[in-house]
Motif scaffolding. Structure first.
Motif, PDB file in Angstrom:
ATOM      1  N   TYR A  66       8.931   1.523   2.071  1.00  0.00           N
ATOM      2  CA  TYR A  66       9.975   1.937   3.014  1.00  0.00           C
ATOM      3  C   TYR A  66       9.435   2.848   4.113  1.00  0.00           C
ATOM      4  O   TYR A  66       9.716   2.625   5.296  1.00  0.00           O
ATOM      5  CB  TYR A  66      11.126   2.650   2.305  1.00  0.00           C
ATOM      6  CG  TYR A  66      11.807   1.853   1.228  1.00  0.00           C
ATOM      7  CD1 TYR A  66      11.771   0.462   1.206  1.00  0.00           C
ATOM      8  CD2 TYR A  66      12.487   2.481   0.207  1.00  0.00           C
ATOM      9  CE1 TYR A  66      12.394  -0.257   0.206  1.00  0.00           C
ATOM     10  CE2 TYR A  66      13.123   1.763  -0.793  1.00  0.00           C
ATOM     11  CZ  TYR A  66      13.069   0.393  -0.788  1.00  0.00           C
ATOM     12  OH  TYR A  66      13.685  -0.314  -1.780  1.00  0.00           O
ATOM     13  N   TYR A  83       5.211   1.045   5.406  1.00  0.00           N
ATOM     14  CA  TYR A  83       5.270  -0.280   6.019  1.00  0.00           C
ATOM     15  C   TYR A  83       6.473  -0.462   6.924  1.00  0.00           C
ATOM     16  O   TYR A  83       6.359  -0.955   8.035  1.00  0.00           O
ATOM     17  CB  TYR A  83       5.257  -1.382   4.959  1.00  0.00           C
ATOM     18  CG  TYR A  83       3.869  -1.733   4.515  1.00  0.00           C
ATOM     19  CD1 TYR A  83       2.942  -2.268   5.393  1.00  0.00           C
ATOM     20  CD2 TYR A  83       3.479  -1.517   3.209  1.00  0.00           C
ATOM     21  CE1 TYR A  83       1.661  -2.577   4.992  1.00  0.00           C
ATOM     22  CE2 TYR A  83       2.197  -1.828   2.789  1.00  0.00           C
ATOM     23  CZ  TYR A  83       1.296  -2.364   3.682  1.00  0.00           C
ATOM     24  OH  TYR A  83       0.022  -2.665   3.280  1.00  0.00           O
ATOM     25  N   ASP A  84       7.659  -0.105   6.431  1.00  0.00           N
ATOM     26  CA  ASP A  84       8.876  -0.341   7.202  1.00  0.00           C
ATOM     27  C   ASP A  84       9.135   0.740   8.246  1.00  0.00           C
ATOM     28  O   ASP A  84       9.876   0.505   9.192  1.00  0.00           O
ATOM     29  CB  ASP A  84      10.093  -0.435   6.271  1.00  0.00           C
ATOM     30  CG  ASP A  84       9.991  -1.598   5.299  1.00  0.00           C
ATOM     31  OD1 ASP A  84       9.215  -2.539   5.561  1.00  0.00           O
ATOM     32  OD2 ASP A  84      10.686  -1.559   4.266  1.00  0.00           O
ATOM     33  N   ASN A 116      10.911   3.432   7.787  1.00  0.00           N
ATOM     34  CA  ASN A 116      12.304   3.842   7.644  1.00  0.00           C
ATOM     35  C   ASN A 116      12.431   5.313   8.014  1.00  0.00           C
ATOM     36  O   ASN A 116      11.847   6.177   7.379  1.00  0.00           O
ATOM     37  CB  ASN A 116      12.781   3.604   6.211  1.00  0.00           C
ATOM     38  CG  ASN A 116      14.260   3.811   6.055  1.00  0.00           C
ATOM     39  OD1 ASN A 116      14.816   4.770   6.555  1.00  0.00           O
ATOM     40  ND2 ASN A 116      14.894   2.893   5.350  1.00  0.00           N
TER      41      ASN A 116
END
Length: 130
Positions: A99, A102-103, A105
């Motif tokens: 999260y 990589y993402d 968030n």
């Protein structure tokens, strides 16, 4: 070269993650999220690397720095010894590595959870070394 204490080094990584977000990651208080995902990604990476360092100190999954280890190797090693730590590690992998890193968030709650999980995992590894 003298080997550093892996738990202290893991905590240093967590502190670096905290500094990265505190100094560079501008928090939008109204939306309760960070404005720049670059610093969230960096913090997530620091947190996950610190956790891996602590896990390696206890479980010796990584034989040397040149080998790449899969998360399944950690899950297998940790699961044989401590199911509660395995649950924390799986949650930490999702939050810190996927999260945050990589993402990217940017939600403050996700970042706070990443820090909490990292500290809990490192604390548990420290008690296992004692």
């Amino acid at each position: 070269m003298k080997q550093k204490d892996p738990i202290a080094e893991a905590r240093r990584y967590v502190e670096n993650a905290r500094k990265t977000l505190d100094e560079n990651g501008e928090l939008n208080v109204e939306l309760c999220r960070y404005d720049d995902e670059k610093y969230v990604r960096a913090a997530g990476n620091y947190l996950w690397l610190g956790v891996l360092m602590a896990l390696d100190a206890v479980f010796h999954v990584r034989k040397d720095r040149r080998t790449r280890v899969d998360i399944k190797d950690y899950q297998e090693a940790v699961g044989k010894r401590d199911r509660k730590l395995l649950a924390l590690m799986n949650d930490g992998y999702d939050v810190m590595h996927l999260y945050m890193n990589y993402d990217g968030n940017q939600a403050k709650g996700v970042c706070d959870t990443g820090f909490r999980l990292a500290n809990n995992i490192i604390d548990r590894c420290e008690t296992m070394l004692s």
